[in-house]
Write a protein that holds these residues in place. Structure first.
Motif, PDB file in Angstrom:
ATOM      1  N   GLU A  52       0.897  -1.361   0.006  1.00  0.00           N
ATOM      2  CA  GLU A  52       0.020   0.027   0.029  1.00  0.00           C
ATOM      3  C   GLU A  52       0.898   1.179   0.078  1.00  0.00           C
ATOM      4  O   GLU A  52       0.520   2.236  -0.632  1.00  0.00           O
ATOM      5  N   LEU A  53       1.855   1.192   0.568  1.00  0.00           N
ATOM      6  CA  LEU A  53       2.922   2.541   0.825  1.00  0.00           C
ATOM      7  C   LEU A  53       3.855   2.542  -0.260  1.00  0.00           C
ATOM      8  O   LEU A  53       4.329   3.780  -0.551  1.00  0.00           O
ATOM      9  N   PHE A  54       4.338   1.436  -0.696  1.00  0.00           N
ATOM     10  CA  PHE A  54       5.609   1.549  -1.715  1.00  0.00           C
ATOM     11  C   PHE A  54       5.388   2.517  -2.948  1.00  0.00           C
ATOM     12  O   PHE A  54       6.162   3.288  -3.236  1.00  0.00           O
ATOM     13  N   GLY A  55       4.068   2.192  -3.717  1.00  0.00           N
ATOM     14  CA  GLY A  55       3.790   2.783  -4.927  1.00  0.00           C
ATOM     15  C   GLY A  55       3.765   4.399  -4.623  1.00  0.00           C
ATOM     16  O   GLY A  55       4.412   5.103  -5.180  1.00  0.00           O
ATOM     17  N   PRO A  56       3.036   4.565  -3.765  1.00  0.00           N
ATOM     18  CA  PRO A  56       2.873   6.114  -3.444  1.00  0.00           C
ATOM     19  C   PRO A  56       4.018   6.896  -2.963  1.00  0.00           C
ATOM     20  O   PRO A  56       4.160   8.128  -3.175  1.00  0.00           O
ATOM     21  N   PHE A  57       4.684   6.447  -2.019  1.00  0.00           N
ATOM     22  CA  PHE A  57       5.564   7.110  -1.266  1.00  0.00           C
ATOM     23  C   PHE A  57       7.034   6.761  -1.475  1.00  0.00           C
ATOM     24  O   PHE A  57       7.894   7.558  -1.766  1.00  0.00           O
ATOM     25  N   HIS A  58       7.367   5.506  -1.716  1.00  0.00           N
ATOM     26  CA  HIS A  58       8.714   5.295  -2.343  1.00  0.00           C
ATOM     27  C   HIS A  58       8.847   5.588  -3.719  1.00  0.00           C
ATOM     28  O   HIS A  58       9.860   5.890  -4.242  1.00  0.00           O
ATOM     29  N   ARG A  59       8.105   5.176  -4.565  1.00  0.00           N
ATOM     30  CA  ARG A  59       7.844   5.253  -6.175  1.00  0.00           C
ATOM     31  C   ARG A  59       7.333   6.671  -6.333  1.00  0.00           C
ATOM     32  O   ARG A  59       7.567   7.035  -7.758  1.00  0.00           O
TER      33      ARG A  59
END
Length: 196
Positions: A52-59
């Motif tokens: 849930e967090l990787f796409g919006p915040f990491h990428r």
């Protein structure tokens, strides 16, 4: 008169390195803590939250970006009781704002405290996570700590105060849809964290 109690030897990083790879080992105040790998529900909750967090915040896909979001990073902090020794903790997830850590370190560990951690306590780790690790995270200035319990189906939010103490926790339950700092740029549907 009885014999004086033997002083217990403080564990070192070499003791941690000797733990079999199918275990999780952490070193806090000279004590080695060894746990089994997470059970399926706990691994599912950790992986779902990372997803849930990787796409919006990491990428930066569907969100603001600006973060490193990593599973099970090894954190090294100075041991406050013994100069020159270190503590080694492994949160289930951790995040650093890229403004504080523009590049990943070359070492196999992180010496810079994260901005956010997430622990997924299990019956075997809950007391250690709360009573040993949370005080270390506060001492080292981690601003946000989440505790995800896939059995109770709760997300417990802790925010560090200026006094380096955790404020009162805020608890979200079951299928709540929430916006929670530091990732409040997106709505999080908690139902995705619980195995179906």
């Amino acid at each position: 008169m009885g014999q004086p109690a033997e002083k217990q030897r403080r564990a070192t990083y070499a003791d941690l390195e000797a733990v079999p790879p199918h275990k999780v080992a952490e070193l806090v105040r000279g004590t080695l803590h060894v746990f089994p790998r997470p059970a399926p529900r706990h691994a599912n909750a950790e992986g779902a939250l990372l997803g849930e967090l990787f796409g919006p915040f990491h990428r930066g896909r569907g969100g603001p970006g600006g973060w490193w979001i990593l599973p099970e990073p090894e954190l090294h902090f100075p041991d406050p009781e013994v100069p020159g020794e270190e503590e080694a903790l492994v949160p289930d997830l951790a995040g650093w704002r890229r403004e504080r850590m523009p590049e990943l370190p070359e070492t196999a560990y992180f010496a810079l405290a994260p901005d956010w951690i997430c622990e997924v306590p299990s019956p075997s780790t809950a007391a250690f996570d709360r009573n040993e690790k949370m005080p270390v995270y506060a001492r080292e200035g981690v601003r946000h700590a989440w505790l995800v319990d896939p059995i109770a189906r709760t997300l417990e939010i802790h925010v560090l105060g200026a006094d380096r103490r955790w404020g009162p926790p805020v608890v979200h339950r079951d299928a709540a849809r929430v916006r929670v700092a530091p990732f409040d740029a997106i709505e999080l549907d908690l139902s995705v964290l619980w195995a179906k």
